[in-house]
Design a protein around this motif. Structure first.
Motif, PDB file in Angstrom:
ATOM      1  N   ASN A 334       0.734  -1.092   0.014  1.00  0.00           N
ATOM      2  CA  ASN A 334      -0.166  -0.141   0.084  1.00  0.00           C
ATOM      3  C   ASN A 334       0.742   1.040   0.005  1.00  0.00           C
ATOM      4  O   ASN A 334       1.745   1.288   0.645  1.00  0.00           O
ATOM      5  N   ASP A 336       0.849   5.833  -0.464  1.00  0.00           N
ATOM      6  CA  ASP A 336      -0.142   7.025  -0.235  1.00  0.00           C
ATOM      7  C   ASP A 336      -0.674   7.261  -1.764  1.00  0.00           C
ATOM      8  O   ASP A 336      -0.191   7.456  -2.722  1.00  0.00           O
ATOM      9  N   PRO A 337      -2.056   7.332  -1.846  1.00  0.00           N
ATOM     10  CA  PRO A 337      -2.839   7.733  -3.078  1.00  0.00           C
ATOM     11  C   PRO A 337      -2.201   8.888  -3.655  1.00  0.00           C
ATOM     12  O   PRO A 337      -2.194   8.920  -4.860  1.00  0.00           O
ATOM     13  N   GLU A 338      -1.676   9.805  -2.898  1.00  0.00           N
ATOM     14  CA  GLU A 338      -1.302  11.003  -3.517  1.00  0.00           C
ATOM     15  C   GLU A 338       0.228  10.604  -4.288  1.00  0.00           C
ATOM     16  O   GLU A 338       0.758  11.369  -5.142  1.00  0.00           O
ATOM     17  N   ILE A 340       0.606   7.923  -6.060  1.00  0.00           N
ATOM     18  CA  ILE A 340       0.411   6.993  -7.151  1.00  0.00           C
ATOM     19  C   ILE A 340       0.850   7.465  -8.774  1.00  0.00           C
ATOM     20  O   ILE A 340       1.635   6.916  -9.274  1.00  0.00           O
ATOM     21  N   VAL A 364      -1.801  -0.715 -10.173  1.00  0.00           N
ATOM     22  CA  VAL A 364      -2.135   0.199  -9.296  1.00  0.00           C
ATOM     23  C   VAL A 364      -3.531   0.665  -9.208  1.00  0.00           C
ATOM     24  O   VAL A 364      -3.898   1.006 -10.173  1.00  0.00           O
ATOM     25  N   ASP A 365      -4.419   0.551  -8.082  1.00  0.00           N
ATOM     26  CA  ASP A 365      -5.757   1.082  -7.824  1.00  0.00           C
ATOM     27  C   ASP A 365      -5.721   2.110  -7.459  1.00  0.00           C
ATOM     28  O   ASP A 365      -4.764   2.777  -6.717  1.00  0.00           O
ATOM     29  N   ASP A 366      -6.845   2.879  -7.153  1.00  0.00           N
ATOM     30  CA  ASP A 366      -7.120   4.157  -6.901  1.00  0.00           C
ATOM     31  C   ASP A 366      -6.919   4.526  -5.425  1.00  0.00           C
ATOM     32  O   ASP A 366      -6.563   5.473  -4.774  1.00  0.00           O
ATOM     33  N   SER A 367      -6.997   3.556  -4.324  1.00  0.00           N
ATOM     34  CA  SER A 367      -7.024   3.383  -3.037  1.00  0.00           C
ATOM     35  C   SER A 367      -5.372   3.491  -2.786  1.00  0.00           C
ATOM     36  O   SER A 367      -5.045   3.785  -1.654  1.00  0.00           O
ATOM     37  N   GLY A 368      -4.489   3.279  -3.861  1.00  0.00           N
ATOM     38  CA  GLY A 368      -3.019   3.275  -3.414  1.00  0.00           C
ATOM     39  C   GLY A 368      -2.580   1.778  -3.100  1.00  0.00           C
ATOM     40  O   GLY A 368      -1.306   1.594  -2.907  1.00  0.00           O
ATOM     41  N   ARG A 369      -3.170   0.795  -3.536  1.00  0.00           N
ATOM     42  CA  ARG A 369      -2.948  -0.652  -3.166  1.00  0.00           C
ATOM     43  C   ARG A 369      -2.260  -0.926  -4.493  1.00  0.00           C
ATOM     44  O   ARG A 369      -2.651  -0.748  -5.898  1.00  0.00           O
TER      45      ARG A 369
END
Length: 391
Positions: A334, A336-338, A340, A364-369
């Motif tokens: 995981n 930080d989404p920022e 990505i 990479v998904d939008d949640s940061g995973r």
């Protein structure tokens, strides 16, 4: 209004009916007691051929009538054998399973494989592991955010499994229905995404069929996934129950074969673990069943299911701790989404560079995973190190 159409009454040829009842009934009754499917079918076919030859001159166009009468007589003999004599065509008692054998790792280069054989029904289960976000099945549904499928089961019923030669076409009613039933039975024990970040495609190829191939698919799927290292919660087995009912008498059959399914009054499939049922399906030709019949059928099904699970446990009793050496190595981290955008780079330049340098697949998904899949652990860890530097 228009006058009602009058349908002609079914043709009755008394001479043929009486001759067949007198001359070949005993042959048919003996034939339905032959244990093996193909010799049994050959004996019934021979009796039909005798009738066709006998009436070839007096009734030259009676082949279809004789065939229909034969089917009626076979049904009568099968039901008499079960209801009056309390015996089955293959010699088993009413609550007895056919002989079962289980094997795992029958295909060396797959992620997991198993061969489940019950009597003359055989299912080859093959498990393939894939990457989340790339290999999962996208569904078209009524919802805008229809979730993709992480566990997919495909059931194949090739013509050669029943000794036929015909074209191999797309999935039909049987493939779709049986596959959905087996998938439901196994999905109840499938691990969560957090426990197991893989997409799993399970395939059941029916190599031989004489009844209950969907339940054989459940058993081969459970064995195959455990051999592949998929951490399913419990082993799952399936069994098909049958019913013969007439004039107030009834018999409930455990592990029905094709002949009993075709001429019986019920096909009741029950799949589950030692603790409970995960899937049910009933085809009922009797017009309805009583509570007592259903209770007895579920009781016999539980007894049979536990016997099958004991046999399966003798081959593999728990999921393997390690995945197959041929399976992809998937790591989930995981970020930080920022951050990505730092991993993806302008126009995807950075993520393509990581893929080229390490040989890993990255999603990479939008949640940061971030899902990282590679053919070996070194490639996956190399990609993880690069991403950790970037974020």
């Amino acid at each position: 209004g228009k006058p009602k159409a009058e349908l002609p009454a079914p043709e009755v040829i008394t001479e043929i009916d009486e001759w067949m009842e007198k001359e070949i009934y005993d042959d048919i009754y003996a034939a339905v007691q032959i244990h093996e499917k193909q010799p049994r079918g050959a004996a019934i076919g021979e009796a039909q051929k005798r009738a066709e030859e006998y009436f070839s001159e007096s009734h030259p166009d009676s082949a279809n009538y004789i065939a229909a009468k034969m089917d009626e007589m076979v049904k009568k003999c099968v039901r008499k054998l079960l209801l009056d004599d309390r015996r089955r065509s293959d010699g088993r008692s009413m609550d007895e399973l056919r002989k079962i054998t289980c094997e795992t790792d029958v295909l060396p280069m797959t992620h997991g494989s198993a061969l489940f054989t019950r009597g003359e029904t055989q299912s080859l289960g093959v498990t393939t592991l894939g990457m989340m976000g790339t290999d999962d099945q996208i569904l078209d549904g009524l919802k805008l955010d229809e979730p993709p499928k992480k566990f997919i089961l495909h059931y194949n019923f090739p013509p050669y499994s029943v000794g036929e030669v015909r074209p191999m076409r797309g999935p039909g009613r049987r493939e779709i229905g049986h596959g959905a039933l087996a998938e439901r039975a196994l999905s109840a024990v499938f691990p969560s995404e957090e426990e197991f970040p893989y997409v799993v495609r399970q395939v059941s190829d029916i190599l031989e069929s004489n009844g209950s191939s969907s339940m054989a698919s459940v058993c081969s799927g459970s064995l195959s996934m455990m051999a592949a290292g998929v951490p399913i919660r419990k082993a799952v087995a399936g069994i098909a129950m049958g019913l013969i009912a007439d004039n107030g008498k009834f018999g409930i059959l455990t592990d029905i074969q094709g002949l009993e399914d075709h001429y019986g009054d019920m096909d009741f499939k029950v799949a589950g673990t030692r603790d409970g049922v995960t899937a049910l399906q009933m085809d009922n030709k009797a017009g309805g069943i009583t509570r007592d019949i259903l209770t007895q059928a579920l009781g016999q099904a539980k007894k049979g299911r536990l016997q099958i699970l004991d046999i399966m446990d003798g081959t593999i009793s728990a999921p393997r701790v390690e995945l197959s050496s041929t399976a992809p190595k998937i790591i989930t981290i995981n970020i930080d989404p920022e951050k990505i955008r730092e991993v993806i780079g302008p126009g995807g330049k950075m993520i393509r560079s990581i893929v080229q340098r390490t040989g890993a697949k990255i999603d990479v998904d939008d949640s940061g995973r971030v899902y990282i899949a590679a053919v070996n652990d070194d490639s996956a860890q190399a990609a993880v190190r690069i991403i950790n530097v970037l974020v």
